[in-house]
Design a protein around this motif. Structure first.
Motif, short mmCIF file in Angstrom:
data_model
loop_
_atom_site.label_atom_id
_atom_site.label_comp_id
_atom_site.label_asym_id
_atom_site.label_seq_id
_atom_site.Cartn_x
_atom_site.Cartn_y
_atom_site.Cartn_z
N GLU A 41 0.74 7.73 -1.98
CA GLU A 41 -0.30 7.47 -0.97
C GLU A 41 -1.47 6.73 -1.61
OE1 GLU A 41 -1.37 11.22 0.75
OE2 GLU A 41 0.71 11.70 1.28
N TRP A 42 -1.89 7.17 -2.80
CA TRP A 42 -2.96 6.49 -3.52
C TRP A 42 -2.60 5.02 -3.74
CZ3 TRP A 42 -2.49 4.04 -8.26
CH2 TRP A 42 -3.67 3.58 -8.85
N PHE A 43 -1.36 4.76 -4.14
CA PHE A 43 -0.91 3.39 -4.39
C PHE A 43 -0.99 2.53 -3.13
CE2 PHE A 43 2.83 0.53 -4.05
CZ PHE A 43 2.40 -0.46 -4.93
N VAL A 44 -0.56 3.06 -2.00
CA VAL A 44 -0.59 2.30 -0.76
C VAL A 44 -2.04 1.99 -0.35
CG1 VAL A 44 -0.03 2.34 1.71
CG2 VAL A 44 1.64 3.16 0.03
N ALA A 45 -2.93 2.98 -0.52
CA ALA A 45 -4.35 2.73 -0.23
C ALA A 45 -4.91 1.65 -1.15
CB ALA A 45 -5.15 4.04 -0.37
N GLU A 46 -4.58 1.72 -2.45
CA GLU A 46 -5.03 0.69 -3.40
C GLU A 46 -4.45 -0.67 -3.04
OE1 GLU A 46 -7.22 0.97 -6.23
OE2 GLU A 46 -7.68 2.70 -4.95
N MET A 47 -3.21 -0.69 -2.57
CA MET A 47 -2.60 -1.94 -2.16
C MET A 47 -3.40 -2.61 -1.05
SD MET A 47 1.18 -2.57 -0.49
CE MET A 47 0.69 -1.73 1.02
N PHE A 48 -3.82 -1.83 -0.05
CA PHE A 48 -4.61 -2.41 1.02
C PHE A 48 -5.95 -2.93 0.50
CE2 PHE A 48 -1.55 -0.99 4.05
CZ PHE A 48 -1.78 -1.78 5.17
N LYS A 49 -6.55 -2.23 -0.43
CA LYS A 49 -7.82 -2.69 -1.00
C LYS A 49 -7.63 -3.99 -1.79
CE LYS A 49 -9.52 2.03 -1.76
NZ LYS A 49 -9.91 3.00 -2.81
N LYS A 50 -6.67 -4.00 -2.69
CA LYS A 50 -6.53 -5.09 -3.65
C LYS A 50 -5.79 -6.30 -3.09
CE LYS A 50 -6.84 -2.38 -7.91
NZ LYS A 50 -7.58 -1.27 -7.30
N GLU A 51 -4.78 -6.08 -2.28
CA GLU A 51 -3.96 -7.18 -1.79
C GLU A 51 -4.42 -7.71 -0.44
OE1 GLU A 51 -1.99 -8.04 -4.13
OE2 GLU A 51 -2.00 -6.16 -5.27
N PHE A 52 -5.08 -6.86 0.36
CA PHE A 52 -5.47 -7.26 1.71
C PHE A 52 -6.97 -7.17 1.95
CE2 PHE A 52 -1.13 -5.37 2.10
CZ PHE A 52 -0.45 -6.56 2.30
N SER A 53 -7.75 -6.92 0.87
CA SER A 53 -9.21 -6.83 0.97
C SER A 53 -9.65 -5.90 2.10
CB SER A 53 -9.82 -8.23 1.18
OG SER A 53 -9.53 -9.07 0.10
N SER A 54 -8.98 -4.76 2.18
CA SER A 54 -9.20 -3.83 3.29
C SER A 54 -9.56 -2.45 2.77
CB SER A 54 -7.93 -3.73 4.14
OG SER A 54 -7.54 -5.00 4.62
N PRO A 55 -10.71 -1.92 3.15
CA PRO A 55 -11.03 -0.54 2.77
C PRO A 55 -9.96 0.42 3.27
CG PRO A 55 -12.95 -1.65 3.70
CD PRO A 55 -11.77 -2.55 3.94
N ALA A 56 -9.64 1.42 2.47
CA ALA A 56 -8.58 2.36 2.83
C ALA A 56 -8.87 3.72 2.22
CB ALA A 56 -7.22 1.85 2.36
N ILE A 57 -8.41 4.77 2.91
CA ILE A 57 -8.53 6.13 2.41
C ILE A 57 -7.15 6.80 2.50
CG2 ILE A 57 -10.98 6.45 2.86
CD1 ILE A 57 -10.32 7.67 5.54
N TYR A 58 -6.93 7.80 1.67
CA TYR A 58 -5.63 8.47 1.66
C TYR A 58 -5.83 9.99 1.64
CZ TYR A 58 -6.42 9.43 -3.30
OH TYR A 58 -6.94 9.88 -4.49
N GLY A 59 -4.75 10.71 1.94
CA GLY A 59 -4.84 12.17 1.97
C GLY A 59 -5.96 12.65 2.87
N VAL A 60 -5.99 12.11 4.09
CA VAL A 60 -7.13 12.30 4.99
C VAL A 60 -6.93 13.56 5.85
CG1 VAL A 60 -8.58 11.23 6.74
CG2 VAL A 60 -7.36 9.79 5.07
#
Length: 319
Positions: A145-164
């Motif tokens: 989940e952390w990786f997918v959130a980081e992917m949105f931040k780094k690859e898509f310039s999109s703020p993301a949160i995980y384990g919500v």
């Protein structure tokens, strides 16, 4: 003399440009790390977050340096690395290279161990046994989940949160990853088990959670290179059938986008890891943009279902 002054001025300007570039990059990084836009979009839907981004269940320690986190993220893009991490979690108290070679060579496993030892994520004793620095580790899921959130931040310039964790929603539980992308709310359900380990009730919960937070785009991401058609697509069709009756396959067919990527009405996606995770998400998001006008038209034009059935399309805001 004038030439020397000009050269000094040029050097001074170069330093200022470099400094300004660093400041701009810092501001961009801060804006991506700022999750307030995600929480604002949820708040607009009447949803409030009371816990997010837990670190205690991640594979790496919470005090890992930012540079090492970036290295760890880049390694997580490799499917073989993610498989090795699963085996490390399985044998977390004591493992050797031979315990990690189900899906990769001994040479590759050794390279991964060396890297993680250098980063201080795992340790090695004098007998050559390794163990994870964080213990106990119950599942690979939180790290994925952390990786997918980081992917949105780094690859898509999109703020993301995980384990919500969200209060007072019918579905309950943790919502795996929520992102703010292109002024759209994105929900990603993350599955680390192979398809055979995913049950029908988990698919029902996926749809229920989307009903809870009403995202614009939803993903069910299964970290596997196995076929989606054989089980996950079948379970999607079954759940949609329960919700919408015999009309479901006409109104909301599960269609192949390409390879093992599937969609429902161009805004609910089933994604796996075959070829490349980042590329697969890129393909789906591009597809959504391409058909977004049609999506809005369909949401407004689909016929109502008979009384007693859920009449709105999957997690549409009109429902």
């Amino acid at each position: 003399m004038k030439l020397q002054e000009a050269l000094r001025e040029i050097q001074s300007l170069k330093k200022k440009v470099r400094s300004l570039t660093r400041e701009i990059e810092s501001v961009k990084a801060d804006s991506i790390e700022d999750s307030s836009s995600v929480e604002k979009m949820l708040k607009m839907r009447g949803v409030r977050v009371f816990r997010k981004n837990p670190t205690e269940r991640l594979f790496f320690p919470s005090d890992l340096s930012p540079l090492y986190k970036i290295r760890f993220y880049e390694m997580m893009k490799k499917y073989s690395f993610r498989l090795v991490l699963r085996d490390m979690i399985k044998f977390q108290d004591r493992f050797r290279i031979r315990d990690l070679t189900r899906y990769c060579s001994a040479k590759a496993a050794q390279g991964y161990c060396n890297l993680l030892c250098d980063m201080g994520v795992i340790t090695k004793n004098e007998r050559g046994n390794y163990q994870t620095r964080v213990s106990p580790l119950y599942s690979f899921g939180p790290t994925l989940e952390w990786f997918v959130a980081e992917m949105f931040k780094k690859e898509f310039s999109s703020p993301a949160i995980y384990g919500v964790s969200i209060k007072n929603t019918p579905s309950g539980g943790d919502y795996d990853v929520i992102a703010s992308w292109n002024q759209r709310l994105i929900y990603i359900e993350v599955k680390s088990s192979p398809p055979k380990g995913i049950e029908q009730n988990e698919i029902s919960t996926f749809f229920s959670r989307m009903d809870d937070i009403l995202p614009d785009v939803g993903f069910l991401f299964n970290d596997t290179q196995l076929r989606m058609k054989d089980k996950l697509v079948v379970m999607f069709e079954k759940d949609l059938g329960k919700r919408y009756g015999r009309e479901s396959k006409t109104l909301y067919p599960v269609e192949r986008l390409m390879d093992e990527l599937f969609h429902v009405q161009n805004h609910i996606f089933i994604v796996n890891s075959k070829k490349d995770v980042v590329v697969n998400f890129q393909i789906c998001l591009k597809h959504y943009i391409r058909y977004s006008d049609q999506i809005l038209g369909k949401l407004n034009s689909n016929p109502s279902l008979p009384p007693g059935r859920q009449a709105s399309p999957p997690f549409s805001k009109g429902g």
